[in-house]
Design an enzyme around this catalytic site. Structure first.
Site, PDB file in Angstrom:
ATOM      1  N   GLY A 176     -12.225  -2.356 -37.806  1.00  0.00           N
ATOM      2  CA  GLY A 176     -13.337  -2.350 -36.852  1.00  0.00           C
ATOM      3  C   GLY A 176     -13.277  -3.482 -35.848  1.00  0.00           C
ATOM      4  O   GLY A 176     -13.694  -3.331 -34.691  1.00  0.00           O
ATOM      5  N   ALA A 233       0.846  -1.192   0.000  1.00  0.00           N
ATOM      6  CA  ALA A 233       0.000   0.000   0.000  1.00  0.00           C
ATOM      7  C   ALA A 233       0.880   1.240   0.000  1.00  0.00           C
ATOM      8  O   ALA A 233       1.358   1.681   1.054  1.00  0.00           O
ATOM      9  CB  ALA A 233      -0.933  -0.013   1.209  1.00  0.00           C
ATOM     10  N   GLY A 283       0.687  10.598  -5.469  1.00  0.00           N
ATOM     11  CA  GLY A 283       0.926   9.544  -6.450  1.00  0.00           C
ATOM     12  C   GLY A 283       2.327   9.010  -6.334  1.00  0.00           C
ATOM     13  O   GLY A 283       2.657   8.267  -5.410  1.00  0.00           O
ATOM     14  N   GLY A 336       5.347   3.958 -10.683  1.00  0.00           N
ATOM     15  CA  GLY A 336       5.974   5.251 -10.909  1.00  0.00           C
ATOM     16  C   GLY A 336       5.624   5.736 -12.296  1.00  0.00           C
ATOM     17  O   GLY A 336       5.932   5.077 -13.295  1.00  0.00           O
ATOM     18  N   PHE A 339      -5.715   2.354  -5.214  1.00  0.00           N
ATOM     19  CA  PHE A 339      -5.120   1.574  -6.314  1.00  0.00           C
ATOM     20  C   PHE A 339      -4.295   0.408  -5.770  1.00  0.00           C
ATOM     21  O   PHE A 339      -3.202   0.117  -6.272  1.00  0.00           O
ATOM     22  CB  PHE A 339      -4.249   2.449  -7.224  1.00  0.00           C
ATOM     23  CG  PHE A 339      -4.903   3.721  -7.688  1.00  0.00           C
ATOM     24  CD1 PHE A 339      -6.234   3.745  -8.062  1.00  0.00           C
ATOM     25  CD2 PHE A 339      -4.176   4.906  -7.743  1.00  0.00           C
ATOM     26  CE1 PHE A 339      -6.840   4.921  -8.500  1.00  0.00           C
ATOM     27  CE2 PHE A 339      -4.768   6.082  -8.181  1.00  0.00           C
ATOM     28  CZ  PHE A 339      -6.103   6.088  -8.554  1.00  0.00           C
ATOM     29  N   GLN A 356       2.074  -3.024 -48.701  1.00  0.00           N
ATOM     30  CA  GLN A 356       3.363  -2.553 -48.193  1.00  0.00           C
ATOM     31  C   GLN A 356       3.204  -1.773 -46.884  1.00  0.00           C
ATOM     32  O   GLN A 356       4.026  -1.910 -45.967  1.00  0.00           O
ATOM     33  CB  GLN A 356       4.054  -1.675 -49.237  1.00  0.00           C
ATOM     34  CG  GLN A 356       5.472  -1.273 -48.841  1.00  0.00           C
ATOM     35  CD  GLN A 356       6.113  -0.343 -49.843  1.00  0.00           C
ATOM     36  OE1 GLN A 356       5.741   0.826 -49.934  1.00  0.00           O
ATOM     37  NE2 GLN A 356       7.080  -0.858 -50.600  1.00  0.00           N
ATOM     38  N   GLU A 395      10.727  -3.968  -9.434  1.00  0.00           N
ATOM     39  CA  GLU A 395       9.332  -3.734  -9.801  1.00  0.00           C
ATOM     40  C   GLU A 395       9.237  -3.049 -11.162  1.00  0.00           C
ATOM     41  O   GLU A 395       8.436  -3.446 -12.015  1.00  0.00           O
ATOM     42  CB  GLU A 395       8.644  -2.868  -8.740  1.00  0.00           C
ATOM     43  CG  GLU A 395       7.189  -2.551  -9.080  1.00  0.00           C
ATOM     44  CD  GLU A 395       6.480  -1.745  -8.016  1.00  0.00           C
ATOM     45  OE1 GLU A 395       5.357  -1.258  -8.287  1.00  0.00           O
ATOM     46  OE2 GLU A 395       7.026  -1.589  -6.912  1.00  0.00           O
TER      47      GLU A 395
END
Length: 380
Positions: free
Chosen positions: A343, A125, A132, A367, A157, A282, A245
């Site tokens: 699509g 955490a 942030g 980060g 988060f 191409q 990480e």
């Protein structure tokens, strides 16, 4: 392209085991996990049986005592299969690193065996609603009262938030005003009084990955729950582990880029426009060639970073560069591959659309890439 030399026969045998597990026991159920916003705990336990969780944990603490390349394989194969719900395995592995490298003997014995088996799921955490990437600005505070710390604050988060049994909490334990010296990592059992979790957060992508807010209201933990037993070491501990990480995010990004490129090549061979396969134009061939080249370059760089990590020579700046370049590449590759699908690239039944949803956050977590640029810029 240049063949990879990072792995030996034992590593590739492990890769085959991981691939079978993911194909047979995870892929058929991932869509349901996306609806549940959660990977069932029995999958964690099964992964623990196969050595996917904390393969690098020493045998004395219930692990396999293997080298970090086995962690790389787990990250790569989860990314290759598009099973973003299992990204929590990597978070769990990162948490194990904190215990292995900094934990007291008691902390290691208490948690590492259960983490290696999947019996206990770990979360870290760090991020808060108002802060942030600036970890020195966290507001969650732990105040020492006698032999206990009393913790108050909120985190957001948090990967593995719902499933978590043990949470490595970044908190301020000092008032020196020196920033990093006031930060500690505290181990908080998720079932302690005062710990609460939000419902799963509604994210753009990564729908099967368990992500929540976690709140701490007058949570009391023993003084012995400070990671390593000494307060004020948290920022140093974070910086030491953040290199792996960030490199692991780069590894994920390259592996996912390769997977979506392969899927797109297959699609352009089958899909026709104006009477011939799309790959024969191409414009399509050159775009695919550019992506193949850039992915190969990214792969070579992260493999070299892994070699340095194994030699204990990986710098934070090199890891930041890997995270920065590879995640930017992933987004670029996915965007071009969606375009080549036309699509159909916007339809969730095609893997490329899921990559489109899942890829963007890689440039933010671990980060933000703007911070990675700052870390690299400090070496100029």
């Amino acid at each position: 392209m240049i063949p990879r030399t990072l792995f030996d026969h034992e590593h590739e045998e492990f890769r085959n085991t991981v691939r079978r597990f993911l194909a047979e026991e995870c892929t058929p159920f991932h869509e349901q996990w996306e609806e549940d916003h959660l990977v069932p705990r029995e999958i964690w336990q099964r992964a623990g049986e196969l050595g996917m969780l904390n393969a690098t944990t020493p045998e004395a603490y219930g692990g396999l005592g293997l080298d970090r390349r086995f962690s790389v394989i787990a990250v790569e194969e989860v990314a290759r299969a598009g099973l973003s719900g299992l990204n929590g395995f990597n978070v769990h592995d990162i948490c194990a690193g904190y215990f292995i490298n900094f934990g007291t003997e008691e902390q290691k014995l208490q948690w590492l065996p259960k983490m290696a088996s999947g019996e206990a799921i770990a979360a870290v955490a760090m991020t808060e609603p108002d802060t942030g990437s600036d970890l020195q600005a966290v507001k969650t505070r732990a105040v020492l009262e006698g032999d206990e710390y009393v913790i108050n604050g909120a985190k957001t988060f948090i990967s593995n938030g719902t499933n978590s049994d043990i949470i490595v909490v970044v908190a301020k334990t000092g008032n020196s005003g020196k920033g990093s010296r006031d930060i500690s990592l505290i181990l908080v059992e998720a079932d302690r009084a005062g710990v609460s979790k939000s419902k799963p957060l509604r994210k753009v992508g990564l729908h099967a990955q368990d992500t929540t807010m976690v709140f701490f209201e007058d949570v009391r933990v023993p003084k012995a729950n400070i990671l390593g037993g000494e307060a004020g070491q948290g920022f140093y501990q974070l910086m030491k582990e953040l290199a792996w990480e960030r490199l692991s995010i780069g590894i994920l990004a390259v592996a996912a880029s390769q997977a979506v490129l392969e899927q797109t090549i297959d699609y352009t061979r089958e899909r026709k426009a104006f009477g011939k396969p799309i790959i024969e134009f191409q414009n399509s061939r050159f775009k695919l060639a550019d992506m193949k080249t850039e992915i190969a370059l990214g792969q070579t760089y992260v493999d070299r970073c892994m070699e340095l990590l194994l030699e204990h020579g990986l710098t934070p700046e090199a890891a930041a560069a890997a995270k920065l370049w590879c995640t930017e590449l992933y987004s670029k590759v996915v965007d071009q591959c969606v375009q080549l699908h036309g699509g159909n690239g916007y339809m969730l039944e095609y893997p490329v659309a899921r990559h489109y949803l899942d890829s963007r956050v890689n440039r933010i977590y671990g980060g933000a890439n703007d911070i990675m640029r700052e870390l690299v810029a400090r070496t100029l």
